[in-house]
Design a protein around this motif. Sequence first.
Motif, short mmCIF file in Angstrom:
data_model
loop_
_atom_site.label_atom_id
_atom_site.label_comp_id
_atom_site.label_asym_id
_atom_site.label_seq_id
_atom_site.Cartn_x
_atom_site.Cartn_y
_atom_site.Cartn_z
N THR A 1 12.15 -37.12 43.85
CA THR A 1 12.10 -38.04 44.58
C THR A 1 13.23 -37.99 45.68
N ALA A 2 13.02 -38.55 47.13
CA ALA A 2 14.18 -38.44 48.04
C ALA A 2 14.78 -38.97 48.46
N SER A 3 14.89 -40.06 47.35
CA SER A 3 16.09 -40.59 46.98
C SER A 3 16.34 -41.34 45.57
N LEU B 1 15.06 -34.82 45.76
CA LEU B 1 13.73 -34.10 46.37
C LEU B 1 13.26 -33.50 44.60
N SER B 2 14.57 -32.33 44.97
CA SER B 2 13.82 -30.76 44.15
C SER B 2 15.02 -31.45 42.82
N ALA C 1 9.91 -43.00 44.53
CA ALA C 1 9.72 -41.66 45.38
C ALA C 1 9.21 -42.76 45.99
N HIS D 1 18.16 -43.26 54.25
CA HIS D 1 19.01 -41.99 53.63
C HIS D 1 17.99 -41.18 52.19
N PRO D 2 17.28 -40.45 52.92
CA PRO D 2 16.18 -39.47 52.00
C PRO D 2 17.18 -38.44 51.75
N SER D 3 16.79 -37.17 51.24
CA SER D 3 17.49 -36.60 51.06
C SER D 3 16.55 -35.32 50.25
N GLY D 4 16.60 -33.90 50.90
CA GLY D 4 15.94 -32.79 49.85
C GLY D 4 17.17 -32.77 48.84
N ALA D 5 18.04 -32.63 48.90
CA ALA D 5 18.69 -32.03 47.19
C ALA D 5 18.17 -33.47 45.96
#
Length: 136
Positions: free
Chosen positions: A91-93, A86-87, A74, A80-84
């Motif tokens: 972490t966004a990546s 993260l949830s 994190a 290219h961070p992503s919400g997938a």
Amino acid sequence: MVPGRLVVGVGASRGVPEDEVTGLVLEALRTAGLSPREVVELVTADAKAGEPGLVAAAARLGVPLRTYPAEVLARMEVPHPSGAPLSAVGTASVAEAAALAGGGQLLVPKRKSRPGGGRPSMATCAVVRRPVRTVA
């Protein structure tokens, strides 16, 4: 180019097939003009350490699977961070962050697998070239 220093970060959904991961990694390397023989490890999030498809892909490529805690991933700056993720893992990546966590130059930004049959992508990967460390 120094051989033997490529690290491939991999993100994956639960139940990802080994052939989807391996196919993605080999395609990413091929399109970037890189050799699978240069890969020294696959890296991912701790939450994916026991994912059978990732474990099998690392074995098929003949490299270890190394993991990082979500807190470490994190903190990594990625293009290219992503919400997938993260949830899912906190972490966004995963792919890019895990690849970059040990340092190095991002050679292949995050790519998604393209499984057939209209099935959604279950894997991402990114490739980093790590600097060769010399002992003085």
